[in-house]
Write a protein that holds these residues in place. Sequence first.
Motif, short mmCIF file in Angstrom:
data_model
loop_
_atom_site.label_atom_id
_atom_site.label_comp_id
_atom_site.label_asym_id
_atom_site.label_seq_id
_atom_site.Cartn_x
_atom_site.Cartn_y
_atom_site.Cartn_z
N ILE A 316 0.83 -1.20 0.00
CA ILE A 316 0.00 0.00 0.00
C ILE A 316 0.87 1.25 0.00
CG2 ILE A 316 -1.61 1.34 1.41
CD1 ILE A 316 -2.95 -1.24 2.22
N GLY A 317 1.99 1.18 0.69
CA GLY A 317 2.88 2.34 0.75
C GLY A 317 3.40 2.66 2.14
N HIS A 318 3.05 1.83 3.12
CA HIS A 318 3.55 2.06 4.47
C HIS A 318 5.02 1.66 4.56
CE1 HIS A 318 -0.32 3.06 6.28
NE2 HIS A 318 -0.86 2.06 5.61
N SER A 319 5.73 2.35 5.41
CA SER A 319 7.11 1.96 5.68
C SER A 319 7.12 0.74 6.58
CB SER A 319 7.87 3.11 6.34
OG SER A 319 7.28 3.43 7.60
N HIS A 320 8.30 0.18 6.78
CA HIS A 320 8.43 -1.02 7.60
C HIS A 320 7.96 -0.75 9.03
CE1 HIS A 320 10.18 -4.41 9.71
NE2 HIS A 320 10.51 -4.97 8.54
N SER A 321 8.45 0.32 9.63
CA SER A 321 8.09 0.63 11.02
C SER A 321 6.62 0.99 11.15
CB SER A 321 8.96 1.77 11.54
OG SER A 321 10.33 1.44 11.46
N ARG A 322 6.08 1.73 10.18
CA ARG A 322 4.68 2.13 10.26
C ARG A 322 3.76 0.93 10.12
NH1 ARG A 322 2.96 6.13 5.80
NH2 ARG A 322 4.81 7.21 6.59
N ALA A 323 4.11 -0.03 9.27
CA ALA A 323 3.29 -1.23 9.13
C ALA A 323 3.25 -2.01 10.43
CB ALA A 323 3.83 -2.10 7.99
N VAL A 324 4.39 -2.10 11.12
CA VAL A 324 4.42 -2.80 12.39
C VAL A 324 3.57 -2.09 13.43
CG1 VAL A 324 5.95 -3.47 14.30
CG2 VAL A 324 6.67 -3.83 11.94
N LEU A 325 3.65 -0.77 13.48
CA LEU A 325 2.86 0.00 14.45
C LEU A 325 1.37 -0.13 14.17
CD1 LEU A 325 5.01 3.25 14.80
CD2 LEU A 325 4.85 1.34 16.40
N ILE A 326 0.97 -0.18 12.92
CA ILE A 326 -0.44 -0.36 12.59
C ILE A 326 -0.93 -1.72 13.07
CG2 ILE A 326 -2.05 -0.68 10.66
CD1 ILE A 326 -0.61 1.55 9.21
N MET A 327 -0.14 -2.76 12.87
CA MET A 327 -0.51 -4.08 13.38
C MET A 327 -0.59 -4.09 14.90
SD MET A 327 -0.88 -6.11 10.67
CE MET A 327 -0.50 -7.81 11.04
N TYR A 328 0.32 -3.37 15.56
CA TYR A 328 0.25 -3.23 17.01
C TYR A 328 -1.07 -2.58 17.42
CZ TYR A 328 5.27 -4.23 17.60
OH TYR A 328 6.51 -4.81 17.64
N PHE A 329 -1.44 -1.54 16.72
CA PHE A 329 -2.65 -0.79 17.06
C PHE A 329 -3.89 -1.69 16.99
CE2 PHE A 329 -6.37 1.59 15.59
CZ PHE A 329 -6.50 2.54 16.59
N TRP A 330 -4.02 -2.44 15.92
CA TRP A 330 -5.20 -3.28 15.78
C TRP A 330 -5.20 -4.42 16.79
CZ3 TRP A 330 -9.49 -2.04 13.44
CH2 TRP A 330 -9.46 -1.08 12.42
N SER A 331 -4.05 -4.98 17.09
CA SER A 331 -3.99 -6.04 18.10
C SER A 331 -4.40 -5.51 19.47
CB SER A 331 -2.57 -6.61 18.16
OG SER A 331 -2.21 -7.19 16.94
N ALA A 332 -3.90 -4.33 19.83
CA ALA A 332 -4.25 -3.74 21.12
C ALA A 332 -5.73 -3.38 21.17
CB ALA A 332 -3.40 -2.51 21.38
N LEU A 333 -6.27 -2.88 20.07
CA LEU A 333 -7.68 -2.50 20.05
C LEU A 333 -8.58 -3.71 20.26
CD1 LEU A 333 -9.86 -0.36 19.56
CD2 LEU A 333 -9.65 -0.82 17.11
N ILE A 334 -8.29 -4.80 19.58
CA ILE A 334 -9.14 -5.99 19.72
C ILE A 334 -8.98 -6.63 21.09
CG2 ILE A 334 -9.56 -8.30 18.79
CD1 ILE A 334 -8.70 -7.27 16.07
N ALA A 335 -7.73 -6.79 21.56
CA ALA A 335 -7.49 -7.47 22.83
C ALA A 335 -8.03 -6.67 24.01
CB ALA A 335 -5.99 -7.74 23.00
N PHE A 336 -7.68 -5.38 24.08
CA PHE A 336 -8.13 -4.57 25.22
C PHE A 336 -9.60 -4.20 25.10
CE2 PHE A 336 -3.54 -4.02 25.53
CZ PHE A 336 -3.36 -4.15 26.90
#
Length: 447
Positions: A316-336
Motif C-alpha cells: 500500500i505504501g507504508h514503511s516497515h516501522s509504520r506497518a508494524v505499528l499499525i498491526m500493534y494498534f489493531w492487536s491492542a484495540l481488539i485485545a483490550f
Amino acid sequence: MREYLLTLCITAAVTYLLTGPVRKFAIVAGAMPEIRARDVHREPTPRLGGIAMFFGLCAGLLVADHLTNLNEVFEKSNEPRALLSGAALIWLIGVLDDKFEIDALIKLGGQMIAAGVMVVQGLTILWLPVPGVGTVALTQWQGTLLTVALVVITINAVNFVDGLDGLAAGMVCIAAAAFFMYAYRVWYSYGIEAAAPATLFAAVLMGMCLGFLPHNMHPARIFMGDSGSMLIGLVLAAGAISVTGQVDPDVMNLFAGSERNTVHQMVPVYIPLLLPLTIIAIPAADLILAIVRRTWRGQSPFAADRGHLHHRLLEIGHSHSRAVLIMYFWSALIAFGALGYSVNSASMWIVLGVVALSAIGLVLLLLPRFTPRAPIWAERFVPPRYRRRRRRVIAEPAARHAHPADEDEPERTPITAGTPGVSGVNGATAIGPRARLHDRRKAGTSR
C-alpha cells in the motif's frame, strides 16, 4: 502483583542478555539462510532467537518456584511442568527447523505431539461455559481434541504473522498484557487460585517478548525463527487453556436471578473462551486467508508467499516501522476492547470507544492511498512528497544547434581514420568528450 512483576523482569533480563551471545552462536553455526523471494529484509540475518527466549522462560519459572506466593502454583498444580515439557519439545523442533528447514508436515506433527504432552500432564480443557446453557462438561477425547486444536491454531497463527521486524514479539506481548490483566482480575477479585497459573504464564510471556524486542526491532539484528514464534504461540495457548478449562464458573457465583440476568452475568465467564480468539484475531485471519489463497491457486496450504497482511501494508505504501505499528494498534484495540467488555459489558462507552478507534485505524491504514497537495504558498514548509509536481520544459535537441556558428571561431579539421596518431573513429572518442545520446530509450534498446 510484585512477585509477578519480579518474574516478568527476571525473564526479560535473561532473554535480553542471552540474545547477544545467541546471535554470535547462530552466525558461527550457519543459521543465516539466504534471502528468499518472500522476505522483506535485504541482508542475511541470523535466526535461533528462540534459544534466548526459551532460557528466559526457564529462568522465569525457576524464580517463580522460589517465591513465597507463587510457589503454591507449583505445589497445587502440575500445569507449569506441563508447559515446560511442551515448550521444550516445540522449541527443539523449532531449532532444528531454523538450522535445517524441516518439512512442514513434520513440524505440524511435532506441534500436535507437544500439545499431547501437555494434555497428558493435566493441562487440558475440562469444560466449556456456554451462554444460555451453562457449564458443559467435556469427555476426555473431546477435551484432548479441543486442546490440541487450540494449541496448533495459535502456534501457526503466531508463526504466520512473524514476517516483519518486531511484529510477532510485539503483538504477542500486547496480547499477553491483556490476558495478564484478565487472569489477574479473576485470581485477585474472585479469589480463584486456579487462575494463578494462567497469570504466571502471561507474565513470563511478556518478559520473553520484552527482552527480545530490543534486538528484533527494525532493523533487526536477529530473528526469533520458528524456535521462537512456535514457543511463544504455545505459551499463549497454554494460558488460554488454563484459565478456560480449569476455572470452575460455579465458583464465581454468577448463577443467580432470572435466566436473562444469568446469561448477562456470565459474560466474564465465557470471555476467557473468546479472549484467546480475539488476541490472535489478526494472525488467525491472516492464517485463514493464506490457506484460502493458496488452495485457490492450487498450491499447498503450507507454501510460502508474499500475500500476508504485513506484505499488503508494505504494498500500500507504508514503511516497515509504520506497518508494524499499525498491526500493534489493531492487536491492542481488539485485545483490550474484549478485556474492557469483560469488565463492564453494559457500558456503551466501551463500544463507542472501540468504534471510534476503529475509524481512526482505518484512516491510518488507508492514508498512503491519499496524498494531499499543499497550496503553493505553503510548499516550502512541507516535505517534498506533498508539493505539487511542476512540468519541466525540455528543449528540443535541434534547438541546441539553431544558433549560427561564430565567425571568429577558427575552422576545425575533422578527425578521420587517416589522421596521424589516431587509429580510427572510435579512437577519437577516447581522447575527446564522448557524444551524448539524445534519446536514452533508443540507447537502451541497442543492447
